[in-house]
Design a protein around this motif. Structure first.
Motif, PDB file in Angstrom:
ATOM      1  N   VAL A 218       0.857  -1.185   0.000  1.00 20.53           N
ATOM      2  CA  VAL A 218       0.000   0.000   0.000  1.00 20.53           C
ATOM      3  C   VAL A 218       0.887   1.227   0.000  1.00 20.53           C
ATOM      4  CG1 VAL A 218      -1.744   1.282   1.265  1.00 20.53           C
ATOM      5  CG2 VAL A 218      -1.832  -1.196   1.244  1.00 20.53           C
ATOM      6  N   PRO A 804     -11.301  -3.377  -4.874  1.00 24.11           N
ATOM      7  CA  PRO A 804     -11.642  -1.978  -5.135  1.00 24.11           C
ATOM      8  C   PRO A 804     -12.061  -1.792  -6.587  1.00 24.11           C
ATOM      9  CG  PRO A 804      -9.259  -2.269  -4.941  1.00 24.11           C
ATOM     10  CD  PRO A 804      -9.883  -3.574  -4.558  1.00 24.11           C
ATOM     11  N   ASN A 806     -11.456   0.857  -8.544  1.00 23.32           N
ATOM     12  CA  ASN A 806     -10.330   1.396  -9.297  1.00 23.32           C
ATOM     13  C   ASN A 806      -9.072   0.636  -8.896  1.00 23.32           C
ATOM     14  OD1 ASN A 806     -11.933   3.412 -10.522  1.00 23.32           O
ATOM     15  ND2 ASN A 806     -11.749   4.694  -8.704  1.00 23.32           N
ATOM     16  N   LEU A 807      -8.703  -0.333  -9.725  1.00 27.28           N
ATOM     17  CA  LEU A 807      -7.568  -1.196  -9.406  1.00 27.28           C
ATOM     18  C   LEU A 807      -6.260  -0.548  -9.821  1.00 27.28           C
ATOM     19  CD1 LEU A 807      -9.199  -4.513 -10.579  1.00 27.28           C
ATOM     20  CD2 LEU A 807      -8.444  -4.052  -8.248  1.00 27.28           C
ATOM     21  N   THR A 808      -5.279  -0.596  -8.936  1.00 22.73           N
ATOM     22  CA  THR A 808      -3.937  -0.118  -9.216  1.00 22.73           C
ATOM     23  C   THR A 808      -2.941  -1.179  -8.779  1.00 22.73           C
ATOM     24  OG1 THR A 808      -3.738   0.968  -7.058  1.00 22.73           O
ATOM     25  CG2 THR A 808      -4.655   2.275  -8.869  1.00 22.73           C
ATOM     26  N   SER A 811      -3.182  -2.022  -5.088  1.00 24.28           N
ATOM     27  CA  SER A 811      -4.507  -2.334  -4.547  1.00 24.28           C
ATOM     28  C   SER A 811      -4.474  -3.603  -3.693  1.00 24.28           C
ATOM     29  CB  SER A 811      -5.515  -2.511  -5.675  1.00 24.28           C
ATOM     30  OG  SER A 811      -5.747  -1.297  -6.353  1.00 24.28           O
ATOM     31  N   CYS A 812      -5.351  -3.641  -2.708  1.00 25.87           N
ATOM     32  CA  CYS A 812      -5.515  -4.814  -1.850  1.00 25.87           C
ATOM     33  C   CYS A 812      -7.001  -5.078  -1.670  1.00 25.87           C
ATOM     34  CB  CYS A 812      -4.868  -4.598  -0.486  1.00 25.87           C
ATOM     35  SG  CYS A 812      -3.070  -4.438  -0.516  1.00 25.87           S
ATOM     36  N   CYS A 813      -7.352  -6.331  -1.477  1.00 22.02           N
ATOM     37  CA  CYS A 813      -8.732  -6.665  -1.128  1.00 22.02           C
ATOM     38  C   CYS A 813      -9.013  -6.170   0.286  1.00 22.02           C
ATOM     39  CB  CYS A 813      -8.951  -8.170  -1.202  1.00 22.02           C
ATOM     40  SG  CYS A 813      -8.707  -8.878  -2.842  1.00 22.02           S
ATOM     41  N   ARG A 814     -10.206  -5.680   0.482  1.00 25.98           N
ATOM     42  CA  ARG A 814     -10.563  -5.140   1.797  1.00 25.98           C
ATOM     43  C   ARG A 814     -11.028  -6.277   2.714  1.00 25.98           C
ATOM     44  NH1 ARG A 814     -12.420  -1.337  -1.855  1.00 25.98           N
ATOM     45  NH2 ARG A 814     -14.490  -2.282  -1.912  1.00 25.98           N
ATOM     46  N   ALA A 846      -3.909  -8.521  -6.280  1.00 25.00           N
ATOM     47  CA  ALA A 846      -4.481  -8.159  -4.981  1.00 25.00           C
ATOM     48  C   ALA A 846      -5.093  -9.388  -4.300  1.00 25.00           C
ATOM     49  CB  ALA A 846      -5.538  -7.073  -5.167  1.00 25.00           C
TER      50      ALA A 846
END
Length: 863
Positions: A218, A804, A806-808, A811-814, A846
């Protein structure tokens, strides 16, 4: 001691230089040897080390690091040809040089790396390549526009994309220049002194840092240029806008506070200015006195005329110059040339239309005559002082702040590129295109030197807050949690320090938390507030989404409550201490009345059933659209319980059954809870709602596990047998391979490819029915909502794995460790992801990190 040792000791520097990877660089002053006297070797300024290309240019002998790669069959003779002994009695010994080289081949890490390059070059697999950038019109042209300068700092590969031909930029595998190695580089010393540092200690002392497996990646808000960085700075600017009103002037200063980098050359600064109330531009005349959009008289103001012609002329563009970078189709994207206007006015949207009179003043650019219609608005004094492009605009809206931070949505500069062979042979049958982050030379230098890209005055203090006993603590994966708790147990926070400051300083008790920084400053080291001695600051409360209800209500209270010394003070209204933040907000009339939701449910009740009403209420809960769900419940519970008594009478065959209002409420809440559980939620997630006293826990406390294990095994077995008998040979082959891995309990991944209509979905159903008939968990997800409907128990990947939108790359899964969702993933036997190629690869990266987290906590052997 033998003769070789004596020889080596006398010529140690010559032997070291013979095997050095880098050369000594500096400004050599050769003029001192012109006169009589002993020879001198004089270096002016700073000396440095340089590293050349891997392969020498044709016709040139190999030097330094090239000797480890090129023509190594004659390596010793090549090395001796560059070095001559100064003392004829102690010549360089070829046998000793060969012995030293053998030792370095065995033990020196850097030599072994260079030998790998040699082996690869000798294998004949190398292909001369060129790098080509593309004009990609399928993406946002603001992001994927072509560079206007003939240099590139770096291309960081991102996603795979498509493109069309454009200009070529060649990256060569050999060159005629040396690259300077900075003295802080860990290999600086071993490269220059390979005999003094044969084991390449720099690598062993921290050149390679290993990260823990499964760590979440992150980028924090402190990372310059990141999305969180830009978002927080945008929120800070909005806080200034909230306190002082709309900005008055918008300056764009080329070659210079928010710095923007583009592919067209020099960076430029965007500056917003707020004017004092006495200096506000209220009329057209006041705007004309400060902002000009006309060419000055060449005879009266020759210097100003020259500056305007050099820096403030747009174009030429339009039909006279259709190849201009500003052109979009047949029109200029900046709407130049403008129209002649006799006086400054405002359009219906409130934007100024500057005075541009037809005075006959012109300038010639690229053999095209331009007049006042092509002048970019400027301020004469600023232009004459800085002699640069200084565009100044009148603004009276917050849109300029959004433009300032447009990279939140626009993203950084990108370019599409491909690698191609320079000969007729293809590198691959399918050309590979790369979506790359584009770093211009100016941006690279700016970041290397750690210059700021954003500044604001007055300062904005980001005020953090938390619920009682729920402070955030940051620690590494390898940290000892006992030590973390011990070190942070007694540490205060900015929010708790505000309580303490209100106890100590009476002069701050009339201020809200957001107003506190205007009179006090926070000492982050000592973690306390103290009275401000000079200046001022604007406080900004951290953004909280509506779904996080407790903190959302707490934030509402912090905007109005003053002089609070404890959490009880925050919940106190008119001397009464409420049980929750929501109740305190309701007492202060801070919550909306949710009339539209009440009216909608009442309207549906006229035609819909009670079941549909309860489902509608549950849907509103999950969407977090109601400000005060408890108020809606208390207003409509008599409507929501419609049909419950009737169905109970029929179920019990008792037409005289009477159910008390409290029991009706509980039965209604039970229905709502059941609907929430079908969607991965439960009533316990909504603390603002009444407590459900009827047990609805089922076999598990984890509602997600309960939903996946509640399938009727007999029904699943029957469906499996029906489907299994219809599988063709290809489907059977895939079925047995997948089920074999699941039964063995080993991790694996399969990609099943087939045209539309070949039975992929039928195969997924068969496998799902088989596993569920055995009481195992299989998660069916798809990249699109329509495809997920076709799968038994299917959901979208974003919904199931909390990806998310908007993937970057970061990004991580919440999904938190040891959460109910993580427990579900750890207990899952198989995941079927339909239409996987349709989703961004960052989704899989992610999710992979999430699987590592989930399986590491409970069943590490499965991953």
């Amino acid at each position: 001691m033998n003769v070789s040792c004596l020889n080596c000791g006398a010529l140690i520097w010559s032997y070291n230089n013979m095997f050095s990877f880098t050369s000594l660089g500096g400004k050599i002053d050769s003029g001192v040897d012109a006169g009589p006297g002993p020879p001198h070797f004089t270096i002016s300024g700073q000396n440095y080390h340089r590293l050349g290309s891997l392969i020498p240019n044709e016709g040139h002998p190999p030097k330094f690091s090239q000797l480890y790669i090129y023509d190594t069959q004659n390596e010793i003779s090549n090395r001796l040809s560059h070095f001559r002994a100064l003392d004829s009695q102690n010549p360089i010994d070829p046998l000793l040089a060969q012995e030293i080289l053998s030792v370095m081949d065995d033990y020196n890490k850097l030599v072994q790396i260079f030998r790998m390059v040699r082996d690869y070059l000798q294998s004949g697999h190398t292909v001369p390549i060129s790098l080509r950038l593309f004009r990609n019109r399928q993406h946002d042209p603001r992001t994927y526009n072509m560079p206007q300068i003939d240099e590139i700092a770096a291309l960081v590969v991102g996603d795979i994309g498509d493109g069309e031909d454009g200009r070529d930029i060649i990256v060569k595998d050999k060159g005629g220049f040396f690259q300077r190695i900075h003295e802080t580089h860990p290999k600086y010393i071993p490269l220059q002194y390979p005999l003094l540092f044969p084991f390449e200690e720099a690598v062993r002392s921290g050149d390679i840092v290993a990260s823990s497996i499964g760590a979440r990646i992150v980028l924090p808000s402190s990372f310059t240029g990141g999305k969180r960085y830009m978002f927080n700075n945008c929120q800070d600017a909005m806080s200034i806008n909230k306190k002082f009103g709309y900005p008055d002037l918008f300056l764009t200063f080329t070659c210079m506070y928010t710095i923007e980098f583009q592919k067209r050359g020099l960076p430029h600064a965007h500056i917003l200015l707020w004017l004092d109330s006495r200096d506000k531009l209220h009329s057209s005349d006041s705007i004309d006195s400060f902002i000009c959009a006309e060419l000055p008289d060449k005879n009266l103001f020759p210097k100003l005329y020259s500056a305007v012609c050099n820096f403030m002329i747009h174009g030429p563009c339009g039909f006279s110059c259709p190849s201009s970078p500003c052109m979009k189709g047949d029109n200029c994207s900046k709407f130049y040339p403008k129209k002649f206007v006799s006086q400054t006015t405002f359009d219906p949207s409130g934007y100024p239309i500057y005075r541009r009179r037809d005075l006959g003043h012109t300038v010639t650019k690229k053999d095209i005559v331009l007049d006042n219609r092509s002048v970019v608005p400027y301020n004469p004094k600023l232009l004459m002082k800085y002699q640069a492009h200084v565009n100044i605009e009148f603004c009276n809206k917050s849109n300029c702040i959004k433009y300032l931070f447009k990279y939140i949505n626009k993203g950084v500069d990108r370019v599409t590129a491909t690698l191609k062979s320079r000969d007729d042979e293809c590198v691959d049958e399918i050309q590979q295109y790369y979506d790359c982050r584009f770093l211009s030379p100016s941006e690279s230098i700016w970041r290397i030197l750690a210059f700021k890209i954003h500044n604001r005055q007055p300062a904005v203090v980001r005020l953090t807050f938390h619920d009682e006993g729920k402070q955030s603590v940051v620690f590494n994966d390898s940290s000892n949690l006992v030590s973390v708790l011990r070190n942070n147990r007694a540490r205060g926070t900015m929010f708790l320090a505000w309580f303490d400051a209100n106890r100590r300083y009476s002069e701050g008790r009339h201020l809200t938390y957001g107003q506190f920084p205007s009179r006090f400053t926070y000492d982050s080291d000592g973690r306390f507030w103290k009275p401000r001695k000079r200046g001022c600051a604007v406080g900004r409360l951290s953004f909280i989404p509506h779904s996080n209800r407790d903190l959302f209500y707490l934030r509402l209270l912090l905007n109005v409550q003053v002089g609070c010394r404890s959490y009880e003070d925050l919940k106190t209204v008119n001397g009464h201490v409420h049980d929750s933040y929501r109740e305190a907000c309701a007492a202060l009339k801070l919550l909306e009345d949710d009339r539209e939701f009440i009216a909608a449910i009442v309207e549906v009740s006229q035609l819909g059933s009670g079941i549909s009403l309860r489902q509608m209420f549950a849907s509103l809960l999950m969407s977090n659209t109601m400000s005060d769900p408890l108020h809606v419940w208390e207003s409509l519970w008599q409507v929501l319980v419609d049909g419950i008594l009737y169905h109970r009478r029929r179920a019990l065959n008792d037409p005289d059954l009477v159910i008390s209002p409290e029991d009706l409420k509980q039965l209604c809440l039970l229905d709502i809870d059941n609907y929430l559980r079908e969607n991965g939620k439960c009533l316990e997630n909504y603390k603002c709602m009444p407590e459900l006293r009827i047990s609805n826990s089922g076999r598990f406390d984890n509602v997600l596990l309960e939903n996946e294990l509640k399938y009727d095994r007999d029904e699943m077995k029957k469906l499996y047998e029906d489907h299994m008998s219809n599988l063709n040979s290809d489907q059977l082959d895939a079925y047995h391979k997948i089920m074999g891995v699941v039964d063995d309990g080993v991790g694996s991944m399969f990609f099943v490819y087939g045209y539309g209509g070949t039975g992929k979905t039928y195969l997924w159903k068969t496998i799902s029915y088989k596993l569920r008939s055995e009481g195992k968990i299989v998660l069916n997800v798809a990249s699109s909502g329509i495809a997920s409907i076709l799968l038994p128990g299917g959901r979208t990947a974003h919904s199931q794995f909390r990806l998310p939108l908007n993937l970057t790359k970061e990004s991580c899964c919440r999904i938190k460790r040891k959460s109910k969702k993580a427990e579900l993933l750890a207990m899952t036997s198989l995941i079927i992801w339909d239409e996987a190629p349709m989703i961004n690869k960052f989704a899989f990266e992610a999710f992979e990190r999430t699987l590592q987290d989930a399986n590491f906590t409970s069943r590490p052997e499965r991953y």
